[in-house]
Design a protein around this motif. Structure first.
Motif, PDB file in Angstrom:
ATOM      1  N   ALA A   1     -47.815  -6.988 -28.392  1.00 59.43           N
ATOM      2  CA  ALA A   1     -48.307  -7.871 -27.333  1.00 59.43           C
ATOM      3  C   ALA A   1     -48.721  -9.226 -27.855  1.00 59.43           C
ATOM      4  O   ALA A   1     -48.423 -10.274 -27.262  1.00 59.43           O
ATOM      5  N   ASP A   2     -49.411  -9.241 -29.026  1.00 58.77           N
ATOM      6  CA  ASP A   2     -49.838 -10.553 -29.566  1.00 58.77           C
ATOM      7  C   ASP A   2     -48.662 -11.383 -30.031  1.00 58.77           C
ATOM      8  O   ASP A   2     -48.634 -12.598 -29.875  1.00 58.77           O
ATOM      9  N   GLU A   3     -47.644 -10.733 -30.624  1.00 52.58           N
ATOM     10  CA  GLU A   3     -46.470 -11.482 -31.083  1.00 52.58           C
ATOM     11  C   GLU A   3     -45.686 -12.010 -29.885  1.00 52.58           C
ATOM     12  O   GLU A   3     -45.190 -13.137 -29.896  1.00 52.58           O
ATOM     13  N   ARG A   4     -45.604 -11.214 -28.870  1.00 52.05           N
ATOM     14  CA  ARG A   4     -44.885 -11.654 -27.676  1.00 52.05           C
ATOM     15  C   ARG A   4     -45.595 -12.834 -27.016  1.00 52.05           C
ATOM     16  O   ARG A   4     -44.953 -13.792 -26.551  1.00 52.05           O
ATOM     17  N   ALA A   5     -46.910 -12.789 -27.012  1.00 53.73           N
ATOM     18  CA  ALA A   5     -47.663 -13.910 -26.425  1.00 53.73           C
ATOM     19  C   ALA A   5     -47.507 -15.180 -27.246  1.00 53.73           C
ATOM     20  O   ALA A   5     -47.386 -16.299 -26.707  1.00 53.73           O
ATOM     21  N   ARG A   6     -47.497 -15.032 -28.556  1.00 52.72           N
ATOM     22  CA  ARG A   6     -47.345 -16.220 -29.411  1.00 52.72           C
ATOM     23  C   ARG A   6     -45.992 -16.858 -29.205  1.00 52.72           C
ATOM     24  O   ARG A   6     -45.866 -18.071 -29.060  1.00 52.72           O
ATOM     25  N   GLN A   7     -44.918 -16.067 -29.214  1.00 50.76           N
ATOM     26  CA  GLN A   7     -43.584 -16.634 -29.024  1.00 50.76           C
ATOM     27  C   GLN A   7     -43.422 -17.228 -27.634  1.00 50.76           C
ATOM     28  O   GLN A   7     -42.741 -18.263 -27.442  1.00 50.76           O
ATOM     29  N   ALA A   8     -44.047 -16.584 -26.651  1.00 49.24           N
ATOM     30  CA  ALA A   8     -43.963 -17.126 -25.298  1.00 49.24           C
ATOM     31  C   ALA A   8     -44.663 -18.482 -25.215  1.00 49.24           C
ATOM     32  O   ALA A   8     -44.175 -19.418 -24.545  1.00 49.24           O
ATOM     33  N   ASP A   9     -45.805 -18.627 -25.893  1.00 52.18           N
ATOM     34  CA  ASP A   9     -46.493 -19.920 -25.909  1.00 52.18           C
ATOM     35  C   ASP A   9     -45.627 -20.998 -26.564  1.00 52.18           C
ATOM     36  O   ASP A   9     -45.552 -22.155 -26.086  1.00 52.18           O
ATOM     37  N   ILE A  10     -44.990 -20.629 -27.660  1.00 47.37           N
ATOM     38  CA  ILE A  10     -44.132 -21.611 -28.355  1.00 47.37           C
ATOM     39  C   ILE A  10     -42.986 -22.046 -27.446  1.00 47.37           C
ATOM     40  O   ILE A  10     -42.648 -23.242 -27.330  1.00 47.37           O
ATOM     41  N   LEU A  11     -42.372 -21.093 -26.768  1.00 47.29           N
ATOM     42  CA  LEU A  11     -41.267 -21.458 -25.885  1.00 47.29           C
ATOM     43  C   LEU A  11     -41.754 -22.294 -24.711  1.00 47.29           C
ATOM     44  O   LEU A  11     -41.055 -23.229 -24.269  1.00 47.29           O
ATOM     45  N   ARG A  12     -42.937 -21.967 -24.208  1.00 48.46           N
ATOM     46  CA  ARG A  12     -43.457 -22.771 -23.103  1.00 48.46           C
ATOM     47  C   ARG A  12     -43.705 -24.226 -23.557  1.00 48.46           C
ATOM     48  O   ARG A  12     -43.458 -25.190 -22.793  1.00 48.46           O
TER      49      ARG A  12
END
Length: 427
Positions: A246-257
């Motif tokens: 979950a934390d890795e997915r949130a980090r990558q999602a923030d970067i893409l955003r």
């Protein structure tokens, strides 16, 4: 009485008024002769100026309007300057003209000299029909009652024409050169100011310039492709919950955003630049045209300034069009237009005509009815009896011979008085 209607009536009028006609015609002829004898003689003197063409015509490239200026216009201006009130008054004072006519005012003397001066342009008769024909010379003719003053005034006007022609030629070339130099400086300053403003405008609107529109459109297409790819990746990360924590997915999602936000910002900038492109192109084209017009005007003015400088150089070296003295005025030996005989003859003829006119006028004003036709025309009555006029026999002389008996009885004076009254009644 009624108008005269026949030649016989005219003849009778002339016979009746013969003495009156002779007296009036004789008096008028005598006055005409006296006027002709007292009329002063007129002397004439002429000076000729030659207009020479430029000697270095090949040194005048392009337009020859400066080098071969309108001679006729310049001659008209010179003539107007010579015939101006101040110039004519100066000539009158210099040579003490019309000094014998003490009753003349200053204005009358100026008018008299103007009438005595004639300035004629020399033009080839075969080219006179052309509107752009140029005169080849100038003739100054002066007519006065003094031979010496006539020549002096003609030569004075000749000198003034030379001075005025030289002055006007130098003034024209100098003023023309100064004008084009001023225009060159003005246009150069305008070009420099417009170039600075143009450079600033291009710097401020570089993304919207016509030359950058193609690159902006390509960049817009790439940014939209990147935006689509980033959004797909973001969707994949958010939907792949079983592969990542979950934390890795949130980090990558923030970067893409963040990447999507950057792409969106860049898209907004490119779209704004493309939206401003039409207005920027309009202003860019307007400023470009203004700059091109100024540069073309500058080129034309530079060429004309070069020609004006050449004309000024030619004028300073006496290679320009100029006036040359062809003939100076000489003191005339004889009067040319006195016309005394013509005046006397014309006065005699005019006196005779005036006498005839006055005689007919007196006859028309007379209430006497002399012929049957006059009676019939005036009273509308035809005469029944006409008593003819009985003429006395012609005497051998005006003072007829009186008999000794008549002289002795004193009848001679009465007869002489009767003769005089009879003669006057026939006039």
């Amino acid at each position: 009485m009624s108008p005269l209607i026949s030649l016989s009536s005219l003849y009778r009028v002339i016979r009746r008024r013969a003495f009156f006609i002779c007296v009036v015609a004789l008096c008028g002829s005598i006055l005409s002769v006296l006027y002709a004898l007292n009329r002063p003689a007129t002397y004439e003197a002429s000076a000729v100026i030659q207009i020479e063409a430029p000697q270095v015509a090949a040194a005048l490239p392009g337009s020859t309007a400066i080098a071969t200026s309108n001679n006729r216009n310049r001659l008209k201006l010179i003539e107007q300057k010579l015939m101006s009130r101040d110039s004519v008054a100066a000539v009158v004072d210099k040579f003490d003209l019309f000094s014998r006519e003490s009753s003349l005012t200053e204005g009358e003397k100026v008018a008299a000299l103007r009438e005595s001066v004639e300035i004629v342009e020399l033009i080839d008769p075969t080219q006179a029909w052309r509107p752009d024909v140029q005169p080849s010379g100038l003739v100054i003719t002066v007519r006065l009652d003094n031979a010496v003053q006539t020549a002096e005034v003609a030569n004075e006007l000749l000198a003034q024409v030379l001075v005025e022609g030289k002055k006007r030629s130098e003034s024209q070339t100098t003023q023309t050169l100064a004008f084009f130099e001023t225009e060159e400086d003005r246009i150069s300053a305008a070009i420099e100011a417009l170039e600075i403003e143009f450079a600033r405008y291009k710097e401020q609107n570089a993304p919207s310039l016509p030359s950058a529109i193609a690159d902006q459109r390509e960049q817009l297409a790439r940014l939209r492709t990147n935006q689509l790819e980033l959004e797909n990746q973001l969707i994949q990360i958010e939907t792949s919950s079983e592969r990542l924590r979950a934390d890795e997915r949130a980090r990558q999602a923030d970067i893409l955003r963040q990447q999507v936000a950057l792409v969106n910002e860049r898209l907004a900038v490119v779209e704004m630049a493309l939206a401003k492109a039409p207005e920027v192109e309009r202003v860019f084209s307007l400023m470009s045209r203004q700059l091109e017009q100024l540069q073309a005007e500058y080129q034309t003015v530079t060429t004309r300034r070069t020609e004006a400088a050449m004309a000024r150089q030619l004028e300073s070296q006496d290679q320009f069009e100029r006036f040359e003295v062809l003939e100076t005025a000489l003191v005339p030996d004889y009067a040319v237009s006195s016309g005394k005989r013509k005046i006397a003859m014309a006065g005699g003829v005019a006196s005779l005509l005036a006498a005839l006119g006055m005689a007919f006028l007196l006859e028309l004003m007379s209430p006497v009815l002399r012929t049957s036709r006059h009676v019939e025309n005036e009273l509308d009555i035809r005469p029944v009896v006409i008593i003819p006029q009985l003429k006395k026999p012609r005497r051998s002389s005006w003072f007829w011979r009186a008999t000794p008996a008549t002289l002795a009885t004193g009848a001679a004076p009465l007869t002489f008085k009767a003769r005089i009254l009879d003669f006057l009644s026939t006039i």
